[in-house]
Design an enzyme around this catalytic site. Structure first.
Site, short mmCIF file in Angstrom:
data_model
loop_
_atom_site.label_atom_id
_atom_site.label_comp_id
_atom_site.label_asym_id
_atom_site.label_seq_id
_atom_site.Cartn_x
_atom_site.Cartn_y
_atom_site.Cartn_z
N SER A 142 -24.00 52.92 -18.22
CA SER A 142 -23.50 54.19 -17.69
C SER A 142 -21.90 54.02 -17.80
CB SER A 142 -23.85 54.50 -16.24
OG SER A 142 -23.00 55.66 -15.94
N TYR A 155 -24.39 52.56 -7.37
CA TYR A 155 -24.81 52.87 -8.79
C TYR A 155 -23.83 52.00 -9.91
CZ TYR A 155 -25.89 55.53 -12.98
OH TYR A 155 -26.32 56.10 -14.03
#
Length: 234
Positions: A142, A155
């Site tokens: 990401s 995350y």
């Protein structure tokens, strides 16, 4: 990899978003696909969309955090298709909350899916990929595997881990028949927020999940199809 025609690609998280877009793009390029997702309904929808293409399609309900199930799926892909050329470790979940508020269980939940799922996918398919003249491992990290933001510590940790794991693997396999890359999407219009555990927004206020999802949809400018194009071109 010079072309995708006649190859076999395994894709996790294929029931929606980038995973579904990858499956469609692969099928359009004549690539046979083995698709998995924890969401059987979404997986069935993706498979239905691919029936127009002259390729072989197999599906499997899969929780990527289940090591034994992942290894069994890798073996099943070869049993069904005769080989495996590509693994796209795409499945992932979102979790938002401050370090102080998130529980250890929260961290274990997201790490099991976002990081260990990638490790299991890589490890289970690597021996199979080494047998092919051309093969590839594509692990989805990401933009949050590059930059860190408040309320995203869990995350961030998983996506930084995917980045480090894959970049190391890429160097280990340099010069072999296995191409390795990490993907760092940012602002892709998917359901990751709506399906995540968003205990607070990135600004720390008390927005509802629906409010956060709608805000994300407004700022996410890239479609899953555009993301899939970029990934496969790479």
């Amino acid at each position: 990899m010079k072309n995708l025609s006649g190859k076999v690609a395994a894709v996790t998280g294929a029931g929606s978003g980038i995973g579904r877009a990858l499956a469609i793009n692969l099928a359009q390029n004549g690539c046979n696909v083995a698709l998995s997702d924890v969401n059987e309904a979404g997986l069935a929808e993706t498979a239905e969309m691919l029936k127009q293409y002259p390729i072989k399609i197999t599906t499997q309900k899969l929780d990527v955090s289940d090591k034994d199930a992942f290894y069994a799926w890798a073996d099943q892909v070869v049993a069904d298709h005769g080989k495996a050329n590509l693994i796209f470790n795409n499945a992932g979940v979102a979790l938002a909350g401050t370090v102080g508020d998130l529980s250890i269980e929260d961290y274990k939940w997201i790490m099991d899916i976002n990081f260990w799922g990638v490790v299991y996918g890589t490890k289970s398919f690597l021996p199979l990929l080494k047998e092919r003249p051309e093969s590839a491992i594509v692990n989805v990290s990401s933009i949050f595997g590059i930059i860190a933001l408040p309320t995203q510590a869990a995350y961030n940790a998983t996506k930084f881990a995917v980045r480090g794991f894959t970049e190391s693997l890429r160097q280990e396999l340099k010069g072999t028949n296995v191409f390795v890359t990490t993907v760092h999407p940012g602002g892709i219009k998917t359901n990751i927020v709506r399906n995540g555990r968003m205990k607070t927004s990135m600004t720390g206020d008390n927005q509802t999940l629906e409010q956060q999802a709608k805000h994300f949809e407004k700022i996410a400018k890239t479609t899953p199809a555009q993301a899939a194009d970029t990934i496969l071109e790479g």
